[in-house]
Design a protein around this motif. Structure first.
Motif, PDB file in Angstrom:
ATOM      1  N   LYS A 134     -13.064  45.997  13.804  1.00 14.72           N
ATOM      2  CA  LYS A 134     -14.044  46.158  12.737  1.00 14.72           C
ATOM      3  C   LYS A 134     -13.383  46.150  11.361  1.00 14.72           C
ATOM      4  O   LYS A 134     -13.937  45.599  10.395  1.00 14.72           O
ATOM      5  CB  LYS A 134     -14.826  47.460  12.942  1.00 14.72           C
ATOM      6  N   SER A 135     -12.208  46.751  11.264  1.00 13.70           N
ATOM      7  CA  SER A 135     -11.508  46.759   9.975  1.00 13.70           C
ATOM      8  C   SER A 135     -11.112  45.347   9.563  1.00 13.70           C
ATOM      9  O   SER A 135     -11.226  44.971   8.385  1.00 13.70           O
ATOM     10  CB  SER A 135     -10.274  47.651  10.066  1.00 13.70           C
ATOM     11  N   GLN A 149     -14.162  43.523   8.259  1.00 11.62           N
ATOM     12  CA  GLN A 149     -14.539  43.967   6.920  1.00 11.62           C
ATOM     13  C   GLN A 149     -13.595  43.408   5.860  1.00 11.62           C
ATOM     14  O   GLN A 149     -14.032  43.029   4.762  1.00 11.62           O
ATOM     15  CB  GLN A 149     -14.545  45.490   6.878  1.00 11.62           C
ATOM     16  N   ALA A 194     -14.502  39.761   5.397  1.00 10.49           N
ATOM     17  CA  ALA A 194     -15.743  39.625   4.648  1.00 10.49           C
ATOM     18  C   ALA A 194     -15.543  39.936   3.165  1.00 10.49           C
ATOM     19  O   ALA A 194     -16.181  39.321   2.295  1.00 10.49           O
ATOM     20  CB  ALA A 194     -16.814  40.535   5.240  1.00 10.49           C
ATOM     21  N   TYR A 195     -14.654  40.860   2.863  1.00 10.09           N
ATOM     22  CA  TYR A 195     -14.398  41.209   1.466  1.00 10.09           C
ATOM     23  C   TYR A 195     -13.595  40.120   0.748  1.00 10.09           C
ATOM     24  O   TYR A 195     -13.840  39.833  -0.430  1.00 10.09           O
ATOM     25  CB  TYR A 195     -13.644  42.535   1.409  1.00 10.09           C
TER      26      TYR A 195
END
Length: 560
Positions: A262-263, A266, A269-270
């Motif tokens: 998940k990290s 993220q 996506a950032y």
């Protein structure tokens, strides 16, 4: 209408807890009795909240449909098991000089899991205090009073063990960590995975995970150079088996896999720049490919880099765990290879047969799933007798595979996500939700935990078979007989029948009598006598010989 105080489940839990408490020292049995009383009060309050108030504060937590709260069972199971382990370990302390260190650490684990369950009960009481119902507030007051009294039990324990004063601060921090982590975890489970478990099952899962992760954290910090000294920190036992080290390392990597996955998503996506307008289909396909790639990369990093690094740092394990497993299976072990071939054959035949039945037959899902319980008996029973240590490793490997497949199914990782989901749905019923499927985990852990807990303590020959007998035979016969021939029900609202319960108890007793005869005839019971027990027997024999045949004093003339 207020719920009944006495029920079949509560009566069985009372017998179990009472049997454990009577065999334990008073300084450890008293906290278990207080915890059980608090859990009963909270369970009555929760059941009354569910039946009396449609706007109960606990309505925000959607539990598994048709299941009882099970708070008493969930809050007392793990502490009772840990206390049983302490009683088991106390039987060999006289023969093992290093047993006191393990006993002290296990005592702290007992307090840690008890504090975890107590904190969860306090979490429920805090929500129940918001209910306007008088009956509920009265039951919750009793639960709150018992929860407040529990620290007095720990103070009583602390006063009886003054030699632990140097580590009092670190022990309290260690216990508070478990309590806070258990509350955070159970809230996450109940909110993020609705209708997947009852309150009692959520307590078991959260308490077990926090205890297991706390053990790994304590081992890791004790090996760090920057950590506090061993006198001020929780002192973990020095040595563990190689199989336990491999299993613990692999599970650590898999537990950290969702966090890294998940990290990574993220971060991507950032960092991803705004793209030009494209069709939604192309964007979705691209995103799924990226998710799949990140998942498999995270899995490889966890298994190939994180796991060996942790085992080397904490346990001094110089060989890569997967290399060690390969050498363990294929080096001088025809029985292990034959057992692997037998397992593959039984699993392949059973899955192919039962999967076809699930698609073509009208057989009830609950009965179809019980067939896998019988398959577990065929798979695990020979291994307990002939390859006990290898079965411990196989249980850990199977649990790791189940975790990976469930992650793939939930996150729809290509190409196995849809296939695993379609296969698992063929055996699910109302007990499983669409988010998580935990039936296979329950069966595996139910068979594995008694075997893992009894490793090294073989003075009770039927202990490793406890899960196999209860789940594979007792639960299966109870479900089949109760479903087909059950008429008399234990309660008006429940589905459990007296006929099914009688069939389950009778089948387990019959299986135990047959199994004891087979184990005795095969020499399994005699071969499981541990080295410590042999030392104890030898010591007793020497004392008896000295009493019966006194040793004559040495002759001074001959020595001169």
């Amino acid at each position: 209408m207020a719920p009944a105080v006495v029920s079949g489940e509560r009566f069985i839990v009372f017998l179990f807890v009472a049997r454990v408490a009577l065999a334990a020292p008073a300084r450890l049995a008293a906290p278990l009795a207080v915890l059980a009383s608090a859990a009963l009060a909270v369970e009555l309050a929760v059941d009354g909240s569910a039946s009396a108030a449609s706007s109960s504060p606990l309505r925000r937590f959607r539990t598994r449909p048709g299941a009882s709260s099970g708070i008493l069972l969930g809050a007392t199971t793990l502490p009772s098991v840990m206390l049983s382990r302490l009683i088991q370990l106390s039987r060999v302390l006289l023969a093992d000089p290093n047993g006191h260190e393990e006993y002290a650490y296990l005592e702290m684990q007992y307090w840690a899991v008890s504090i975890s369950c107590l904190s969860v009960l306090a979490f429920f009481v805090w929500h129940l205090r918001q209910s306007p119902s008088n009956g509920i507030s009265k039951a919750s007051k009793y639960g709150l009073l018992l929860i407040i009294l529990y620290p007095l039990a720990y103070l009583f324990y602390f006063l009886l063990t003054p030699d632990r004063s140097l580590s009092a601060t670190s022990n309290l921090v260690y216990l508070l960590y478990h309590g806070v982590a258990a509350v955070i975890l159970i809230q996450h489970i109940l909110e993020k995975f609705p209708s997947c478990s009852s309150f009692g099952e959520a307590i078991l899962v959260s308490g077990g995970l926090v205890l297991y992760c706390g053990d790994m954290l304590a081992q890791t910090l004790s090996k760090m150079e920057f950590s506090v000294s061993s006198k001020a920190f929780i002192h973990t036992p020095g040595t563990r088996s190689e199989i336990a080290t491999v299993i613990q390392g692999v599970l650590l990597g898999l537990f950290l896999l969702p966090l890294s996955y998940k990290s990574s998503l993220q971060i991507l996506a950032y960092c991803k720049k705004p793209e030009k307008q494209r069709t939604q289909t192309v964007v979705d396909r691209t995103q799924k490919r990226i998710d799949c790639f990140v998942f498999y990369v995270s899995l490889l990093v966890a298994l190939l880099l994180l796991v060996p690094s942790w085992t080397r740092l904490v346990h001094g394990f110089d060989v890569h765990p997967f290399v060690w497993v390969f050498n363990y299976i294929f080096t001088d072990s025809r029985e292990r290879l034959a057992l692997c071939a037998y397992w593959i054959f039984v699993i392949y035949v059973s899955i192919r047969r039962f999967y076809n039945i699930s698609k073509q037959s009208k057989t009830e899902r609950i009965l179809l799933r019980k067939y896998y319980h019988l398959v577990a008996v065929l798979i695990f029973s020979p291994a307990v007798i002939f390859q006990s240590d290898f079965l411990d490793l196989a249980f850990g490997a199977a649990f790791a595979v189940f975790l990976i497949l469930e992650m793939i199914r939930v996150w729809e990782i290509y190409p196995l996500g849809h296939i695993v989901h379609q296969f698992m749905n063929a055996f699910t019923d109302h007990r499983d939700s669409e988010i998580l499927i935990v039936s296979h985990f329950s069966l595996l852990l139910g068979c594995a935990l008694p075997k893992w807990m009894s490793s090294g303590f073989n003075d009770r020959p039927l202990t490793p078979f406890a899960g196999i007998l209860s789940l594979g035979i007792g639960d299966t016969m109870a479900s089949m007989i109760g479903y087909k021939y059950g008429v008399l029900r234990w309660s008006k609202t429940g589905k459990k029948t007296i006929e099914g319960t009688a069939a389950g108890i009778t089948s387990v007793l019959a299986a135990c009598s047959i199994l004891v005869s087979l184990l005795a005839s095969s020499g399994y019971i005699l071969s499981q006598v541990t080295r410590d027990q042999c030392i104890m027997v030898d010591t007793v024999l020497q004392i008896l010989l000295q009493v019966v045949i006194p040793v004559s004093p040495p002759r001074a003339t001959e020595q001169e």
